[in-house]
Design a protein around this motif. Structure first.
Motif, short mmCIF file in Angstrom:
data_model
loop_
_atom_site.label_atom_id
_atom_site.label_comp_id
_atom_site.label_asym_id
_atom_site.label_seq_id
_atom_site.Cartn_x
_atom_site.Cartn_y
_atom_site.Cartn_z
N ARG A 279 0.83 -1.20 0.00
CA ARG A 279 0.00 0.00 0.00
C ARG A 279 0.87 1.26 0.00
O ARG A 279 1.95 1.27 0.61
CB ARG A 279 -0.92 0.01 1.21
N PRO A 280 0.41 2.32 -0.64
CA PRO A 280 1.18 3.57 -0.60
C PRO A 280 1.13 4.19 0.79
O PRO A 280 0.21 3.92 1.57
CB PRO A 280 0.47 4.45 -1.63
N TRP A 281 2.11 5.03 1.07
CA TRP A 281 2.18 5.69 2.39
C TRP A 281 1.36 6.98 2.33
O TRP A 281 1.62 7.84 1.49
CB TRP A 281 3.63 5.99 2.75
N PRO A 282 0.36 7.10 3.22
CA PRO A 282 -0.57 8.24 3.10
C PRO A 282 -0.16 9.49 3.88
O PRO A 282 -0.93 10.44 3.96
CB PRO A 282 -1.86 7.65 3.68
N TYR A 283 1.04 9.51 4.45
CA TYR A 283 1.41 10.64 5.30
C TYR A 283 2.70 11.33 4.84
O TYR A 283 3.43 11.90 5.64
CB TYR A 283 1.59 10.17 6.75
N ASN A 287 1.18 12.27 -1.58
CA ASN A 287 0.49 10.99 -1.53
C ASN A 287 0.16 10.45 -2.92
O ASN A 287 -0.23 11.19 -3.81
CB ASN A 287 -0.80 11.13 -0.72
N LYS A 288 0.34 9.11 -3.05
CA LYS A 288 0.07 8.43 -4.31
C LYS A 288 -1.08 7.44 -4.12
O LYS A 288 -1.34 6.96 -3.01
CB LYS A 288 1.32 7.67 -4.79
N GLU A 289 -1.73 7.11 -5.20
CA GLU A 289 -2.82 6.15 -5.13
C GLU A 289 -2.32 4.71 -5.15
O GLU A 289 -3.03 3.80 -4.72
CB GLU A 289 -3.79 6.37 -6.29
N SER A 290 -1.12 4.51 -5.65
CA SER A 290 -0.57 3.16 -5.78
C SER A 290 0.87 3.13 -5.30
O SER A 290 1.62 4.10 -5.49
CB SER A 290 -0.64 2.68 -7.23
N GLU A 294 5.08 5.39 -5.73
CA GLU A 294 5.84 5.99 -4.63
C GLU A 294 7.28 6.21 -5.06
O GLU A 294 7.96 5.28 -5.50
CB GLU A 294 5.83 5.06 -3.41
#
Length: 417
Positions: A279-283, A287-290, A294
């Motif tokens: 999963r991509p890192w949301p912080y 931010n990326k969707e995939s 990254e």
């Protein structure tokens, strides 16, 4: 030499009927066959690594697919290929399963032992026997243990002793022995059937990696051969050649391809996991969707792949050079030629270890915390590479290259160079 098959449980190759398919003829076709074998091994590699069972089925797969006969003469049903192809095939199988890649690479080395040391008559006899029957080789030649003691009984030589490591042990049909004739400094190699009362494998291989290599200890008790089967001896005298010592660079390059294959398999497996699961890192503020978008993941894969490609290029170049020597005139090999190829092998091996350990460790950074689950099995790549890369200190390989670079000195042949 006895042609009786080693007794073991009956196994069926999981690939189905290989005999219904034409045998590979070109290096490319052999690599395709190796990739097919690798795909079969990869399917349950994690489960088999956990179970740690004796790899009878896996070795039968190597036999049924024909990979064990790759170096064998065509007239006996072998592939008639060169070491250059054998190294690449070893690497391809190692991508899927380092243990089985090691077994195959060692098999190639020990099946060539008669060519390193034997007379023309011995070479012809062993190669016909082994190729025709698709026999699998193991070896009990750990040089850090005491030598096996050989005594004479008329025209018979009798081997006794113990070796700490005997890779291939229970899955082998033929075992290479080495010892010293009592009261002399004469080293004698012999190839004997593995299934006999005088060879007892201890089933004590319990290491963190390379779990399926059957590399435990072996006890040799009164194993007898004729003087005529002492490799390279004629009238009980051995006529040494520089070529005899090429078994060391040859097996060190087997190691190199094993490490490279394990690292390539690790990166390929990690990449598949990243594409499907990470999963991509949301912080991060960008931010990326995939996960495949990254930047730090892309950077890491780019770095690791570039390093592996460089090691592959060096390893292939050295493999081509060594193969030409191994298939050339045995009496023409010089000490300088042998030393220079040993240095090149040492250079390739150290790079394969360094880059391989980096790859097998850093893949967790780009797959994520969930990739540490036992069911994913990414740890097996590091465990396998770390375990076998301690076979002999890599620092000595660096020193060999350093002395060649600074002093133009070639390494003296030893049991590890």
């Amino acid at each position: 030499m006895s042609t009786e098959q080693t007794e073991r449980p009956a196994e069926t190759s999981p690939a189905g009927s290989w005999n219904d398919r034409p045998a590979p003829r070109t290096p490319a076709e052999w690599l395709t066959r190796a990739a097919e074998v690798g795909a079969i091994l990869a399917a349950d590699a994690v489960e088999r690594d956990r179970a740690g069972q004796t790899p009878y089925t896996e070795v039968q797969l190597l036999k049924d697919s024909g990979l064990v006969t790759l170096l064998g003469p065509v007239e006996y049903g072998g592939g008639g290929q060169t070491w250059e192809t054998a190294y690449r095939v070893t690497r391809e199988v190692s991508k899927a399963d380092g243990s089985i890649g090691q077994l195959l690479g060692y098999h190639y080395l020990w099946s060539w032992a008669v060519r390193f040391l034997g007379t023309p008559q011995q070479i012809a006899a062993v190669e016909e026997l082994a190729t025709t029957n698709r026999y699998f080789f193991g070896g009990a030649v750990n040089p850090r243990d005491d030598d096996l003691v050989i005594t004479e009984d008329g025209d018979t030589l009798v081997f006794n002793g113990r070796k700490t490591f005997s890779t291939g042990s229970k899955v082998s049909d033929l075992t290479v022995l080495e010892g010293v004739l009592e009261g002399t400094d004469q080293h004698i190699f012999a190839i004997v059937p593995s299934a006999q009362d005088g060879i007892v494998f201890a089933d004590d291989w319990d290491n963190i990696g390379q779990r399926l290599t059957e590399s435990g200890s072996v006890r040799i008790t009164n194993v007898r051969i004729s003087w005529d089967d002492a490799a390279g001896y004629v009238n009980r005298e051995f006529r040494p050649l520089v070529y005899n010592t090429l078994n060391l660079p040859a097996i060190q390059l087997v190691f190199t391809n094993l490490y490279l294959g394990i690292a390539q398999g690790a990166l390929e497996t990690a990449a598949a996991y990243t594409r499907s699961t990470t999963r991509p890192w949301p912080y991060g503020g960008d931010n990326k969707e995939s996960a495949v978008d990254e930047w730090y993941i892309l950077e890491a894969y780019g770095d690791l792949q570039s390093k592996l490609w460089s090691v592959e290029a060096l390893t292939d170049q050295v493999g081509t050079q060594l193969s030409q020597i191994l298939h050339g005139d045995r009496e023409a090999v010089t000490a300088r030629q042998r030393g220079e190829i040993a240095v090149r092998v040492a250079a390739a091996k150290q790079r394969a270890i360094d880059v391989g350990l980096e790859v097998t460790s850093r893949i967790f950074e780009v797959t994520g915390a969930r990739a540490t689950a036992s069911s994913v099995g990414l740890d097996r790549f590091w465990r396998n590479l770390r375990t076998h890369s301690l076979h002999d200190p890599v620092a000595y390989k660096r020193r060999e290259v350093g002395r060649y670079t600074l002093l133009n000195e070639i390494p003296e042949p030893t049991w590890y160079t």
